[in-house]
Design an enzyme around this catalytic site. Structure first.
Site, mmCIF file in Angstrom:
data_model
loop_
_atom_site.group_PDB
_atom_site.id
_atom_site.type_symbol
_atom_site.label_atom_id
_atom_site.label_comp_id
_atom_site.label_asym_id
_atom_site.label_seq_id
_atom_site.Cartn_x
_atom_site.Cartn_y
_atom_site.Cartn_z
ATOM 1 N N ARG A 181 0.836 -1.201 0.000
ATOM 2 C CA ARG A 181 0.000 0.000 0.000
ATOM 3 C C ARG A 181 0.868 1.246 0.000
ATOM 4 O O ARG A 181 0.563 2.232 -0.677
ATOM 5 C CB ARG A 181 -0.945 -0.003 1.206
ATOM 6 C CG ARG A 181 -2.002 -1.090 1.152
ATOM 7 C CD ARG A 181 -2.938 -1.015 2.339
ATOM 8 N NE ARG A 181 -3.795 0.147 2.272
ATOM 9 C CZ ARG A 181 -4.541 0.598 3.293
ATOM 10 N NH1 ARG A 181 -4.504 -0.044 4.461
ATOM 11 N NH2 ARG A 181 -5.301 1.661 3.153
ATOM 12 N N CYS A 232 -1.488 6.050 9.045
ATOM 13 C CA CYS A 232 -1.741 4.747 8.419
ATOM 14 C C CYS A 232 -2.885 4.952 7.433
ATOM 15 O O CYS A 232 -2.936 5.977 6.754
ATOM 16 C CB CYS A 232 -2.063 3.688 9.473
ATOM 17 S SG CYS A 232 -3.426 4.140 10.565
#
Length: 274
Positions: A181, A232
């Site tokens: 990611r 995050c």
């Protein structure tokens, strides 16, 4: 000499102190793809006396502008979090131990929120429920409804950063998401792939495998020695990096909106090229 309390406690410590009148244990399990899984797991079996706090209902605020303000799991406001903490039986003088299954981030999220709202007597169970089971610790099925606590939320300043402050300050920035990611190879949850320009990747699952934190010296090697801001996907698993920072004594802040807010606002994106 007795083991100190917090920011982590071991299953041996908890086994020795479970049931003490000032100790509150809270189950914070969650699964992003199945919002009901955490409570279902708690009902099936949890640490004796443990209340349950839900990531969506209790440890996050209301979604705003589809996540463009505050991200997918915005911080709850003080009064809403106070009510949730009181339902879990947390008093002003309580010592709180938060846990999840094996370091998925729910326990660290409650740890950070309690500190953010002025309650420092909180720790995370190192290794989570998986470590408790491995110790042959007892589990209890069914609902636990502790008496209402007296916790009072007092918001703390200086432990969060906004998107505007990130752009103005350019602090050292650590991204807690999985490597694919961060690189921009895949993005299963948010509208754009990639990361905030200038960020470095410290995946939370690699920092504390199975929810077990290594020695402070190893954590410092992974995190670096200087202050940082953690983010995050939605501000939940970044709490693992903040917990590790507390273990090592490194100053750290949270960007609560994280990638989910940043990407929805159309702010600059960086991807790794191969």
């Amino acid at each position: 000499m007795s083991e100190p309390f917090g920011p982590l406690v071991t299953v041996d410590w908890l086994g020795s102190h479970l049931g003490e009148p000032d100790l509150v244990v809270v189950d914070c399990r969650f699964t992003l793809t199945d919002p009901a899984a955490g409570e279902r797991g708690w009902l099936a079996g949890h640490l004796p006396g443990a209340a349950f706090l839900d990531l969506g209902r209790d440890l996050s605020g209301e979604l705003r502008d589809g996540g463009a303000r505050g991200g997918r799991h915005p911080l709850p406001d003080a009064r809403a979090f106070e009510a949730s903490a009181r339902r879990a039986g947390i008093d002003e003088g309580s010592r709180v131990v938060a846990y999840d299954e094996a370091g998925e981030g729910g326990g660290a999220r409650l740890w950070w929120l309690l500190r953010h709202f002025g309650h420092d007597a909180v720790a995370v169970l190192d290794g989570g429920l998986t470590a408790w089971r491995a110790r042959d610790g007892a589990l209890r099925a069914g609902s636990e409804r502790p008496g209402a606590g007296s916790f009072a939320a007092r918001s703390r300043d200086g432990d969060t950063v906004t998107a505007e402050e990130l752009q103005a300050e350019a602090p050292r920035l650590l991204d807690a998401r999985a490597r694919e990611r961060f690189r921009g190879d895949a993005e299963p949850l948010d509208p754009l792939a990639g990361h905030i320009p200038g960020a470095h990747n410290v995946p939370f699952a690699e920092l504390a495998p199975d929810g077990r934190f290594p020695a402070p010296a190893e954590l410092r090697e992974r995190l670096g020695e200087t202050p940082f801001v953690a983010y995050c996907g939605s501000g939940v698993t970044a709490s693992t990096l903040l917990l590790a920072a507390a273990v090592t004594g490194i100053e750290a802040r949270l960007y609560p909106g994280s990638w989910s807010e940043w990407s929805r606002r159309g702010l600059p994106v960086e991807r790794e090229t191969r």
